[in-house]
Design a protein around this motif. Structure first.
Motif, PDB file in Angstrom:
ATOM      1  N   UNK A 160       0.809  -1.215   0.000  1.00  0.00           N
ATOM      2  CA  UNK A 160       0.000   0.000   0.000  1.00  0.00           C
ATOM      3  C   UNK A 160       0.841   1.262   0.000  1.00  0.00           C
ATOM      4  N   UNK A 163       0.186   3.449  -3.929  1.00  0.00           N
ATOM      5  CA  UNK A 163      -1.047   2.867  -4.419  1.00  0.00           C
ATOM      6  C   UNK A 163      -1.310   3.230  -5.877  1.00  0.00           C
ATOM      7  N   UNK A 166       0.066   9.183  -6.542  1.00  0.00           N
ATOM      8  CA  UNK A 166       0.486  10.151  -5.548  1.00  0.00           C
ATOM      9  C   UNK A 166       1.663   9.731  -4.680  1.00  0.00           C
ATOM     10  N   UNK A 167       2.717  10.490  -4.735  1.00  0.00           N
ATOM     11  CA  UNK A 167       3.850  10.224  -3.852  1.00  0.00           C
ATOM     12  C   UNK A 167       3.539  10.807  -2.473  1.00  0.00           C
ATOM     13  N   UNK A 168       4.092  10.201  -1.445  1.00  0.00           N
ATOM     14  CA  UNK A 168       3.875  10.700  -0.086  1.00  0.00           C
ATOM     15  C   UNK A 168       4.592  12.034   0.099  1.00  0.00           C
ATOM     16  N   UNK A 169       3.987  12.918   0.851  1.00  0.00           N
ATOM     17  CA  UNK A 169       4.716  14.143   1.149  1.00  0.00           C
ATOM     18  C   UNK A 169       5.811  13.812   2.157  1.00  0.00           C
ATOM     19  N   UNK A 170       6.787  14.717   2.327  1.00  0.00           N
ATOM     20  CA  UNK A 170       7.945  14.399   3.181  1.00  0.00           C
ATOM     21  C   UNK A 170       7.568  13.989   4.593  1.00  0.00           C
ATOM     22  N   UNK A 172       4.748  12.507   5.645  1.00  0.00           N
ATOM     23  CA  UNK A 172       4.187  11.160   5.649  1.00  0.00           C
ATOM     24  C   UNK A 172       5.269  10.109   5.473  1.00  0.00           C
ATOM     25  N   UNK A 174       8.383  10.373   6.211  1.00  0.00           N
ATOM     26  CA  UNK A 174       9.177  10.357   7.435  1.00  0.00           C
ATOM     27  C   UNK A 174       8.465   9.556   8.521  1.00  0.00           C
ATOM     28  N   UNK A 175       7.154   9.747   8.582  1.00  0.00           N
ATOM     29  CA  UNK A 175       6.335   9.026   9.558  1.00  0.00           C
ATOM     30  C   UNK A 175       6.385   7.521   9.304  1.00  0.00           C
ATOM     31  N   UNK A 176       6.305   7.154   8.048  1.00  0.00           N
ATOM     32  CA  UNK A 176       6.397   5.742   7.674  1.00  0.00           C
ATOM     33  C   UNK A 176       7.740   5.151   8.098  1.00  0.00           C
ATOM     34  N   UNK A 178       9.704   6.188  10.386  1.00  0.00           N
ATOM     35  CA  UNK A 178       9.770   6.099  11.841  1.00  0.00           C
ATOM     36  C   UNK A 178       8.998   4.877  12.328  1.00  0.00           C
ATOM     37  N   UNK A 179       7.826   4.622  11.779  1.00  0.00           N
ATOM     38  CA  UNK A 179       7.073   3.423  12.143  1.00  0.00           C
ATOM     39  C   UNK A 179       7.920   2.178  11.899  1.00  0.00           C
TER      40      UNK A 179
ATOM     41  N   UNK B  26      -4.709   3.874   4.360  1.00  0.00           N
ATOM     42  CA  UNK B  26      -3.541   3.635   3.517  1.00  0.00           C
ATOM     43  C   UNK B  26      -2.498   4.744   3.625  1.00  0.00           C
ATOM     44  N   UNK B  27      -2.945   5.953   3.894  1.00  0.00           N
ATOM     45  CA  UNK B  27      -1.978   7.041   3.992  1.00  0.00           C
ATOM     46  C   UNK B  27      -1.365   7.126   5.372  1.00  0.00           C
ATOM     47  N   UNK B 128       1.453  14.841  12.653  1.00  0.00           N
ATOM     48  CA  UNK B 128       2.541  14.891  11.676  1.00  0.00           C
ATOM     49  C   UNK B 128       2.021  14.513  10.299  1.00  0.00           C
ATOM     50  N   UNK B 129       1.107  13.543  10.277  1.00  0.00           N
ATOM     51  CA  UNK B 129       0.570  13.080   9.000  1.00  0.00           C
ATOM     52  C   UNK B 129      -0.097  14.213   8.224  1.00  0.00           C
ATOM     53  N   UNK B 132       1.504  19.178   7.010  1.00  0.00           N
ATOM     54  CA  UNK B 132       1.815  19.967   5.806  1.00  0.00           C
ATOM     55  C   UNK B 132       0.835  21.120   5.666  1.00  0.00           C
ATOM     56  N   UNK B 189      14.115  11.353  15.571  1.00  0.00           N
ATOM     57  CA  UNK B 189      13.161  11.598  14.490  1.00  0.00           C
ATOM     58  C   UNK B 189      12.754  13.072  14.462  1.00  0.00           C
ATOM     59  N   UNK B 200      14.590  23.806   4.864  1.00  0.00           N
ATOM     60  CA  UNK B 200      13.602  24.029   3.822  1.00  0.00           C
ATOM     61  C   UNK B 200      13.414  25.525   3.583  1.00  0.00           C
TER      62      UNK B 200
END
Lengths: 217, 217
Positions: A160, A163, A166-170, A172, A174-176, A178-179, B26-27, B128-129, B132, B189, B200
């Motif tokens: 997933x 999908x 759409x690419x994840x924003x930075x 999201x 980063x959150x992934x 970290x998970x 999913x996100x 965080x998700x 943005x 993190x 940025x």
DNA sequence: GTCATCATGTAAGCCGTTACATGATTGC
DNA sequence: GCAATCATGTAACGGCTTACATGATGAC
């Protein structure tokens, strides 16, 4: 969950509710559970026979019920206490300090709670906090099962991720990441627990290969 | 919490409930929230004006209410839809597919939810998700605040470690150590997020030293 | 004697879940 | 036409929290 914390802590030794709460918070490193869930839980566990009142300073004015002799002493006493508590509650009378202890049923309930695979995700840390009460083989089984779950979680997420377009924003992504690292950390932790467990029995231990026969001899 | 997930996802663009749920799962990488909480939440948010029905395939047999002209068009239409929905519900009639969108109020509610310090512990990952949608300075503030909390948590625990006599059993101390490492990981993190944020905007950013005065000039 | 702390409990509410009920759409 | 999936919703319940009410105990 709260049952596990209560039984595991009472297993150490008898305590009253207030003390129990402090102990749970300080040992398990969890923020203190509220009295609003603690006391009802204790009542529930007592009604279920997992916990009993070991000592009570509930004061007089309670009807002293003579033993009729026909009921088992314990059941009788329990009912008397229940009724007394109800009376006190209704009348708004004094409540005594009650010290709780774990019963044999409570002990086996604790074992069940520790072993139940359904609650691993929510309660795994709590299980580890009380896993000293498990037999070594059950303890290792607990660790290994959790380990397998985490490995599975590491294996899947490609599905997933991207999908569609759409690419994840930075943030999201980063959150992934970290998970993922949390899972990796927990895997290392589990490996350490498992290794320690094996070295505790020792390589010399008799239980290194097939200590128990499988179903099929 | 669910509100944040809904608003943050609708902010991307309009969706219907079913789709919303999939997208959130999913996100954000959270297990899917249940319909039993999603749909009531959408109704609640709609009633609060944070979300509106952008498109609906709810079919005929609905009383067509002529504009009385006195109410603001939108409020009138909203009430009509509400009544229609109720009618359908009572009669067990068809429910159409409804596409939801975020309103201006919803947008500002989203900002509030993202900024509210009270929910940091529970919802930080979720924030965080969707961070943005925060302005860069608010975003950094969010990160820094969380960072300070974690630093504080690392600083304290000596107090309740060896309360009295009893040493922790190996499983408890392993658990403590793992908790500590989780915090350390999250600190790293956050540092990374903060650093990325600064780079940025660039070192040339005007806000590097004392952009706002303290209380005391 | 009064104040902080210890101690037990109830009531209301929050926030989510599972289970259930119903209907619309699409592919074959 | 029939099944699988899409889609929306309600009802009941679970597990915990906060807020409240009450009293006991010990320090000063």
């Amino acid at each position: 969950m709260i049952d596990l914390a209560i039984l595991g802590t009472l297993r150490e030794h008898d305590r009253h509710g207030y003390d129990l709460r402090k102990r749970i918070a300080e040992r398990v490193g969890i923020r203190a559970i509220s009295f609003g869930s603690l006391y009802p839980a204790l009542s529930r566990l007592e009604a279920a026979g997992a916990v009993r009142t070991v000592e009570s300073t509930a004061r007089a004015a309670l009807p002293v019920i003579p033993m009729t002799g026909s009921l088992s002493g314990e059941a009788n006493a329990f009912l008397a206490r229940q009724r007394a508590a109800a009376t006190r509650a209704v009348a708004g009378l004094a409540r005594g300090k009650r010290v709780f202890g774990i019963t044999n049923e409570g002990e086996s309930l604790l074992q069940q709670l520790l072993v139940d695979p359904a609650t691993d995700d929510r309660d795994f840390a709590l299980k580890v906090a009380f896993c000293r009460y498990l037999s070594p083989d059950r303890r290792v089984a607990l660790f290994e099962r959790r380990r397998a779950q985490l490995v599975a979680r590491l294996a899947e997420p490609v599905s997933h991720r991207g999908v569609e377009d759409d690419p994840l924003d930075p943030y999201l992504s980063s959150l992934r990441e970290r998970d993922r690292q949390l899972v990796v950390l927990d895997l290392a932790w589990l490996d350490q627990l498992i290794t320690a467990e094996h070295s505790r029995v020792g390589v010399s231990g008799s239980a290194s290969h097939g200590p128990e026969q499988e179903d099929n001899p």
